[in-house]
Design an enzyme around this catalytic site. Structure first.
Site, mmCIF file in Angstrom:
data_model
loop_
_atom_site.group_PDB
_atom_site.id
_atom_site.type_symbol
_atom_site.label_atom_id
_atom_site.label_comp_id
_atom_site.label_asym_id
_atom_site.label_seq_id
_atom_site.Cartn_x
_atom_site.Cartn_y
_atom_site.Cartn_z
ATOM 1 C CE1 TYR A 185 -13.642 10.061 -0.476
ATOM 2 C CE2 TYR A 185 -11.623 9.147 -1.127
ATOM 3 C CZ TYR A 185 -12.958 9.276 -1.301
ATOM 4 O OH TYR A 185 -13.606 8.562 -2.038
ATOM 5 C CG ASN A 230 -1.764 1.194 1.212
ATOM 6 O OD1 ASN A 230 -2.206 1.559 2.462
ATOM 7 N ND2 ASN A 230 -1.988 1.935 0.358
ATOM 8 N N GLY A 231 0.780 2.005 -0.995
ATOM 9 C CA GLY A 231 1.575 3.202 -1.174
ATOM 10 C C GLY A 231 2.105 3.501 -2.657
ATOM 11 C CB CYS A 275 -1.506 12.032 -3.767
ATOM 12 S SG CYS A 275 -0.597 10.877 -2.513
ATOM 13 C CB CYS A 326 -2.865 16.575 -2.202
ATOM 14 S SG CYS A 326 -3.788 16.038 -0.661
ATOM 15 C CB CYS A 370 2.345 13.815 4.212
ATOM 16 S SG CYS A 370 2.560 14.209 2.376
HETATM 17 P P1 AMP Z 1 -15.591 16.454 -7.070
HETATM 18 O O1 AMP Z 1 -16.828 16.681 -7.464
HETATM 19 O O2 AMP Z 1 -14.685 16.071 -8.317
HETATM 20 O O3 AMP Z 1 -14.895 17.536 -6.597
HETATM 21 O O4 AMP Z 1 -15.610 15.165 -5.884
HETATM 22 C C1 AMP Z 1 -15.655 15.458 -4.621
HETATM 23 C C2 AMP Z 1 -16.042 14.242 -4.030
HETATM 24 O O5 AMP Z 1 -15.060 13.169 -4.112
HETATM 25 C C3 AMP Z 1 -15.920 14.424 -2.690
HETATM 26 O O6 AMP Z 1 -17.289 14.201 -2.001
HETATM 27 C C4 AMP Z 1 -14.872 13.199 -1.853
HETATM 28 O O7 AMP Z 1 -15.695 12.569 -1.050
HETATM 29 C C5 AMP Z 1 -14.521 12.429 -2.933
HETATM 30 N N1 AMP Z 1 -13.051 12.124 -3.158
HETATM 31 C C6 AMP Z 1 -12.111 12.839 -2.578
HETATM 32 N N2 AMP Z 1 -10.920 12.230 -3.101
HETATM 33 C C7 AMP Z 1 -11.535 11.201 -3.956
HETATM 34 C C8 AMP Z 1 -10.411 10.164 -4.406
HETATM 35 N N3 AMP Z 1 -9.108 9.901 -4.427
HETATM 36 N N4 AMP Z 1 -11.188 9.143 -5.127
HETATM 37 C C9 AMP Z 1 -12.562 9.413 -5.352
HETATM 38 N N5 AMP Z 1 -13.391 9.961 -4.532
HETATM 39 C C10 AMP Z 1 -12.809 11.209 -3.912
#
Ligand code: AMP
Length: 468
Positions: free
Chosen positions: A243, A103-104, A384, A440, A437
C-alpha cells in the site's frame, strides 16, 4: 508514516531536497520540514504544518542556503499532530548542530523517555524521535559515530534515519530493515531518500539500496561504509509494497508496480470470479493489483471509479457528513461501465471496512448487478508499532469479524482476501518470503511490544503513553 531525504555535495541542497520531498508527499501529509547546513556549518531550519507545497515558498528556500540538507514529510504515528513534532529535529550540542529525520517508530521510546526525563532531560516534543536526539547528546563517546552507535544500541523498533552532525550526513537503517532507504548519485554529490521516486525527480541515479543495519557516513565527496549494526533477522515491512510506497519506486530490491501486479495475479488464482464482466480498482493504490487480476483471469479491466485528486486530508467535510458523503466526495462511479454488470472490485487492503462498505453501496446504486470484492492482502488484525498508521485493534474489522461477517457487512456477493503465504510469496519474488514483517496481518511482532505501547494503541492515542 514518513518520508525522509538527505542531500549533500550539491549547491542549493535545500532546493534538491524540496523536489525530493514533493515526491515523498504520499508518505506523510501532516507536516514537512527541512534543515540546511551552509559552508560555515551554520544550520537553518524551516518546518510547517501541511503539504510540502504549502510549507515551502521561494522565500523560505532562499533562507535555507548550503550544500547539505535533510528533509521530512510526516504523518503522525507517535506523538500528536502539532508543529513541535514536525521534523527534522534540530538541536545544538557540543559537536555543533545536530539534525535528525526519522522514518519508523521506536518501540521502547516510552521507558527510554521516562529514564531521560528522570535524569534531567527536557523534551520539546512528544515524538519518539526526540529520544534519539537526547541519547546522542548524552553519549560520553568522543567521536560522533560512536555517539550515534551509543544511542542506536539502546533503541528498539523501526528506524531509517538521515542525520547531520556539523556538515557530515549519516544514513542509517535499523538491523531488521523495516523501512526503506536508498542512496543515489547527483553530479558530484549524494542523495539519500526513502524511495527511488525521490531520486528520479532530483535527477539522481540509484547507487544502491541501504541494507538492514547499514550505517553510512557521507562527508564532502566521500561515502564511508561504517561497520554494520549488530545483525538481527530481516523484517522488511510488506505493507510498504502492498500500500504505502509509490508504484514507480523500487523498494527492497523489488519494483513496487511488479509486486502489486504479482499480488493481483495471486489474488486471481486464489479467488477467481468466474463469469464476471469486468474488474476495476479502487484508485489509486490498487490500480496495479486490478491490472494483475485482469492479466491472470482474462477478465476485462475497466475504470469504474473516478477519484477526485483535489480532496486532501485537510478537506473540511460538511458538518455531520456521513461516511457515504465522504466517499462520494472522493469517488464517483461511471454508470455506463457498471449498469447491469457483474463486477470485481479490487482493493489493496481493508482497514476499518467503512470506506469499502460505502463504496459498495455507491457501486450498487450505479447499477451493478453483482459485486465481488477482492483484497490483495490478508485481513488486518492488529496495529503496526513500526511506523504505519493503522488504527487500534477495536477499529480493525478484520480483528473481530470472520470473512463471512465482513462480506455481509460490506454487502457484497463474494469476498476474497489474499492469503498470508500468497502475499509474502508474491512480494518476495526471487527473495526470501521470511524476510518480511507482516505483524499487522499475522500478529507475529518481530520485537517485544511493551505493555504501555499495547495499552496506548488499544485504548487511547499513542501520545498519551508518550506524554510526560
Ligand atoms: P477502510 O474502508 O477503512 O477499510 O479503508 C480501506 C482503504 O484504506 C484501502 O483502500 C486502503 O488503500 C486504504 N489504507 C490502507 N492502509 C491505510 C493507512 N494506513 N492509512 C490510510 N489509508 C489506508
Amino acid at each position: 508514516m514518513c518520508g525522509i531525504i538527505g542531500v549533500t555535495g550539491v549547491p542549493d541542497a535545500a532546493r534538491v531536497a524540496y523536489l525530493g520531498l514533493y515526491s515523498l508527499q504520499h508518505r506523510g501529509q501532516e507536516s514537512a520540514g527541512m534543515v540546511a547546513v551552509d559552508g560555515e556549518g551554520v544550520a537553518r531550519s524551516h518546518r510547517g504544518m501541511g503539504l510540502v507545497s504549502d510549507v515551502f515558498s521561494e522565500r523560505v528556500l532562499n533562507d535555507l542556503p548550503g550544500d547539505v540538507a535533510i528533509g521530512h514529510t510526516r504523518y503522525s504515528t507517535a506523538g500528536t499532530s502539532v508543529l513541535a513534532n514536525a521534523q527534522p529535529m534540530l538541536a545544538r550540542y557540543r559537536e555543533g548542530p545536530l539534525a535528525l529525520a526519522h522514518n519508523g517508530n521506536l518501540t521502547n521510546a516510552v521507558p527510554l523517555r521516562s529514564d531521560l526525563v528522570a535524569k534531567g532531560s527536557i523534551f520539546q516534543s512528544s515524538s519518539d524521535s526526540e529520544v534519539l536526539v537526547h541519547l546522542i547528546a548524552r553519549s560520553e563517546a568522543r567521536e560522533p559515530e560512536d555517539q550515534l552507535l551509543d544511542a542506536l544500541e539502546r533503541v528498539e523498533g523501526a528506524y531509517s534515519l538521515v542525520i547531520t552532525i556539523g556538515r557530515t550526513l549519516y544514513a542509517i537503517v535499523d538491523p531488521r530493515g523495516f523501512r526503506p532507504l536508498v542512496l543515489g548519485r547527483l553530479g558530484s554529490g549524494w542523495v539519500v531518500a526513502s524511495e527511488t521516486c525521490a531520486l528520479d525527480i532530483t535527477g539522481a541515479t540509484l547507487v544502491r539500496e541501504l541494507e538492514p543495519g547499514d550505517f553510512v557516513r557521507i562527508h564532502g565527496p566521500d561515502v564511508d561504509e561504517l561497520p554494520k549494526l549488530a545483525p538481527k533477522p530481516h523484517r522488511r515491512c510488506v505493507f510498504e509494497l502492498v500500500y504505502f510506497s509509490r508504484p514507480d519506486s523500487t523498494v527492497f530490491h523489488r519494483s513496487v508496480d511488479r509486486v502489486r501486479r504479482a499480488l493481483g495475479h495471486a489474488l486471481a488464482r486464489e479467488h477467481p470470479a468466474a463469469g464476471a464482466d469486468c474488474v476495476f480498482s479502487v484508485p489509486d493504490s490498487s490500480n496495479a493489483m486490478a491490472l494483475g487480476f485482469s492479466e491472470e483471469s482474462g477478465i476485462k479491466l475497466e475504470h469504474a471509479l473516478i477519484r477526485n485528486h483535489y480532496v486532501g486530508r485537510t478537506f473540511i467535510h460538511p458538518a455531520q457528513a456521513g461516511r457515504m458523503a465522504k466517499v462520494k466526495i472522493k469517488f464517483n462511479p461511471v454508470r455506463e461501465v457498471l449498469e447491469g454488470k457483474k463486477v470485481v472490485v479490487v482493493d489493496d487492503s481493508i482497514v476499518r471496512g467503512t470506506t469499502s462498505r460505502a463504496l459498495v453501496q455507491l457501486i450498487r446504486q450505479a447499477g451493478a448487478k453483482e459485486v465481488h470484492f477482492r483484497v490483495a492482502s490478508p485481513p488486518i488484525t492488529g496495529p503496526c508499532y513500526y511506523g504505519i498508521d493503522t488504527p487500534t485493534k477495536s477499529e480493525l474489522i478484520g480483528a473481530s469479524h470472520t470473512v463471512e461477517q465482513i462480506r455481509e457487512h460490506l454487502g457484497v456477493d463474494s469476498l476474497g482476501y489474499l492469503s498470508l503465504g500468497g502475499m509474502v510469496t508474491a512480494a518476495a519474488g526471487d527473495g526470501d518470503p521470511a524476510d518480511f514483517c507482516h505483524a499487522c496481518f499475522s500478529g507475529e511482532y518481530p520485537t517485544e511490544i511493551p505493555e504501555e505501547l499495547v495499552g496506548a494503541r488499544h485504548a487511547a492515542p499513542l501520545q498519551q503513553a508518550l506524554a510526560v
